[in-house]
Design an enzyme around this catalytic site. Structure first.
Site, short mmCIF file in Angstrom:
data_model
loop_
_atom_site.label_atom_id
_atom_site.label_comp_id
_atom_site.label_asym_id
_atom_site.label_seq_id
_atom_site.Cartn_x
_atom_site.Cartn_y
_atom_site.Cartn_z
CB CYS A 23 -2.19 10.70 -50.59
SG CYS A 23 -3.04 9.19 -50.09
CG HIS A 67 -1.32 13.68 -31.16
ND1 HIS A 67 -0.97 12.46 -30.67
CD2 HIS A 67 -2.66 13.72 -31.21
CE1 HIS A 67 -2.07 11.77 -30.40
NE2 HIS A 67 -3.11 12.51 -30.74
CD GLU A 108 0.37 5.65 -45.65
OE1 GLU A 108 -0.71 5.46 -46.26
OE2 GLU A 108 1.22 6.45 -46.03
#
Length: 119
Positions: A23, A67, A108
């Protein structure tokens, strides 16, 4: 006591700072966000808050995250934009319009989420 909850979604990329593992690399999520309000006083229509109004405000907040590379946003400069930090960010934004925010949960994945609330 009543609770009203709405959910919405956004997609974005991030990487964790001060983290050793996969991550720490840039990766993305299709985040699910749930906002829960609570209260014991209903309006004359016997509702705590209009779902449409709450969802509209939530989507306005999520539009600034959608985005995007979260690490590049001013709100997350030099901090790790973890799910925990994102849930607190959304909580503080939505609290400006709704003083009865109970909690904000950020997923998530369908099976992993964080929740921020104040006591």
């Amino acid at each position: 006591m009543f609770e009203v909850r709405v959910e919405s979604h956004f997609s974005s990329a991030h990487h964790l700072l001060n983290y050793k593992g996969e991550c720490e690399n840039m990766h993305g999520h299709n985040w699910k966000v749930e906002v829960t309000l609570k209260g014991d006083i209903l309006d004359k229509s016997n509702i705590l808050v209009d779902f449409k109004i709450l969802k509209k405000k939530l989507n306005e907040i999520l539009d600034c995250l959608d985005h995007k590379d979260l690490n590049e946003l001013e709100e997350f400069k030099n901090i790790s934009p973890s799910s925990e930090i994102i849930s607190k960010f959304i909580y503080n934004k939505i609290k400006k319009d709704f003083n009865n925010v109970h909690k904000v949960s950020v997923y998530e994945t369908p099976t992993s989420c964080t929740t921020y609330y104040e006591e």
